[in-house]
Design a protein around this motif. Structure first.
Motif, mmCIF file in Angstrom:
data_model
loop_
_atom_site.group_PDB
_atom_site.id
_atom_site.type_symbol
_atom_site.label_atom_id
_atom_site.label_comp_id
_atom_site.label_asym_id
_atom_site.label_seq_id
_atom_site.Cartn_x
_atom_site.Cartn_y
_atom_site.Cartn_z
ATOM 1 N N ALA A 1 40.970 47.219 32.948
ATOM 2 C CA ALA A 1 40.484 46.658 34.214
ATOM 3 C C ALA A 1 39.490 45.525 33.939
ATOM 4 N N GLU A 2 39.696 44.437 34.649
ATOM 5 C CA GLU A 2 38.843 43.249 34.536
ATOM 6 C C GLU A 2 38.763 42.718 33.103
ATOM 7 N N THR A 3 39.819 42.966 32.328
ATOM 8 C CA THR A 3 39.798 42.510 30.926
ATOM 9 C C THR A 3 39.749 40.995 30.804
ATOM 10 N N PHE A 4 40.336 40.272 31.778
ATOM 11 C CA PHE A 4 40.334 38.806 31.699
ATOM 12 C C PHE A 4 39.155 38.184 32.462
ATOM 13 N N MET A 5 38.588 38.913 33.386
ATOM 14 C CA MET A 5 37.498 38.385 34.200
ATOM 15 C C MET A 5 36.269 38.028 33.368
ATOM 16 N N LYS A 6 36.013 38.787 32.315
ATOM 17 C CA LYS A 6 34.821 38.550 31.502
ATOM 18 C C LYS A 6 34.983 37.364 30.549
ATOM 19 N N MET A 7 36.201 36.845 30.458
ATOM 20 C CA MET A 7 36.443 35.701 29.563
ATOM 21 C C MET A 7 36.117 34.417 30.322
ATOM 22 N N LYS A 8 34.916 33.965 30.231
ATOM 23 C CA LYS A 8 34.431 32.826 31.009
ATOM 24 C C LYS A 8 35.012 31.494 30.553
#
Length: 327
Positions: free
Chosen positions: A235-242
């Motif tokens: 979950a949200e694995t790509f969201m933290k990749m700014k």
């Protein structure tokens, strides 16, 4: 008797003296006419028939033959060692301990091939240029040990089946990993977590069903042509990749778009999955009607069962509409 002997000696002396005077040649007087240019070439002056007969060359051979030959050179006698002679040779000291550390993993691929297990950098098995290591098409079944200064690692088109937690341990300078075209079906959850410099992760054309935890530094993620399912993505694995810009997830088994997506994303390829619907907040911010996602310009949804025409409200914030038609 003595007088008679003395008289005989005097008679012999007079006879010898008279004979010497009679045999001696008279002196030759050369006049000026002898050097006249008119008779310089006169053949009568030079008797060519007798010229050259004044020297007998046989005497020369005789004289040469009388020369004393040079003394013979005597070679020193050869040194022959006695029969019981034994040459002493100093051997290097034997090592009391093995030079190979006992902590090496003998099951890992090593310097000379995938089965040696010496735990050493693989720059003889692969090609090392500066910080890049190229192991493409080398029949690898495991990821070989890499030099600590490795920044780019390529092991495409091999037979690697698993990425273990220890494969990239202590490789803090790695920026790119490309394992395309292998047989990877399992990736340990700690395989990439500690890699704080990693920017590009290419795992295309494998059999991966679930992604491990990924570092937030990634800019490029490519997991095309795998067996990836929506349940296999954190979950949200790509969201933290700014800084993530390119996300390729086509030809998998995803049921929905992995949201939320980072603002930095420019390309999203999801064609040939099993996506059936698109949420209103998949791309846009439902709490801000003025919100515009300027970076995301390339969305591919073709080859999915979803009909993008009925989800127009999900694209109002995008500079371009997604590409896709129902299957």
């Amino acid at each position: 008797m003595a007088v008679h002997r003395q008289t005989s000696k005097m008679a012999l002396y007079l006879v010898w003296t008279l004979m010497g005077f009679s045999l001696s040649a008279p002196p030759v007087t050369l006049g000026p006419a002898s050097y006249d240019l008119e008779n310089y070439d006169d053949s009568n002056t030079w008797d060519l028939n007798t010229y050259g007969l004044t020297y007998d060359y046989d005497d020369l051979d005789e004289e040469v033959g009388r020369l004393t030959p040079p003394p013979a050179v005597t070679k020193p006698p050869a040194i022959v060692p006695p029969e019981d002679y034994v040459e002493e040779v100093t051997l290097p000291p034997r090592l009391s301990e093995s030079p190979v550390p006992s902590t090496l993993d003998i099951h890992r691929p090593g310097l000379f091939g995938p089965d040696t297990g010496l735990g050493m950098p693989s720059c003889l098995l692969c090609v090392c240029i500066s910080g890049s290591v190229y192991c493409d098409d080398s029949d690898l079944t495991q990821i070989p040990p890499l030099p600590k200064e490795t920044t780019h690692f390529y092991a495409r088109f091999n037979k690697i089946m698993e990425v273990r937690a220890t494969d990239f341990i202590n490789l803090n300078q790695l920026k790119r990993i490309d394992l395309s075209g292998n047989q990877i079906s399992k990736v340990n959850d700690d395989a990439f977590r500690s890699m704080l410099q990693l920017q590009d992760l290419i795992l295309a054309d494998n059999n991966i069903q679930a992604l491990p935890e990924l570092p937030a530094t990634l800019k490029h993620v490519d997991v095309r042509n795998n067996q990836l399912r929506s349940s296999g993505i954190h979950a949200e694995t790509f969201m933290k990749m700014k800084e993530l810009q390119f996300l390729y997830l086509s030809n998998n088994k995803l049921d929905y778009i992995p949201v939320p997506l980072p603002e930095s994303l420019r390309v999203l390829h999801l064609q040939n999955n099993n996506i059936q619907s698109i949420g209103q907040d998949t791309f846009c911010n439902t709490h801000d009607i003025n919100y515009i996602r300027k970076a995301l310009e390339d969305i591919r949804l073709d080859g999915n069962p979803v009909d993008i025409n009925i989800y127009a409200h999900a694209y109002v914030c995008l500079p371009r509409l997604p590409i896709g038609t129902p299957v």
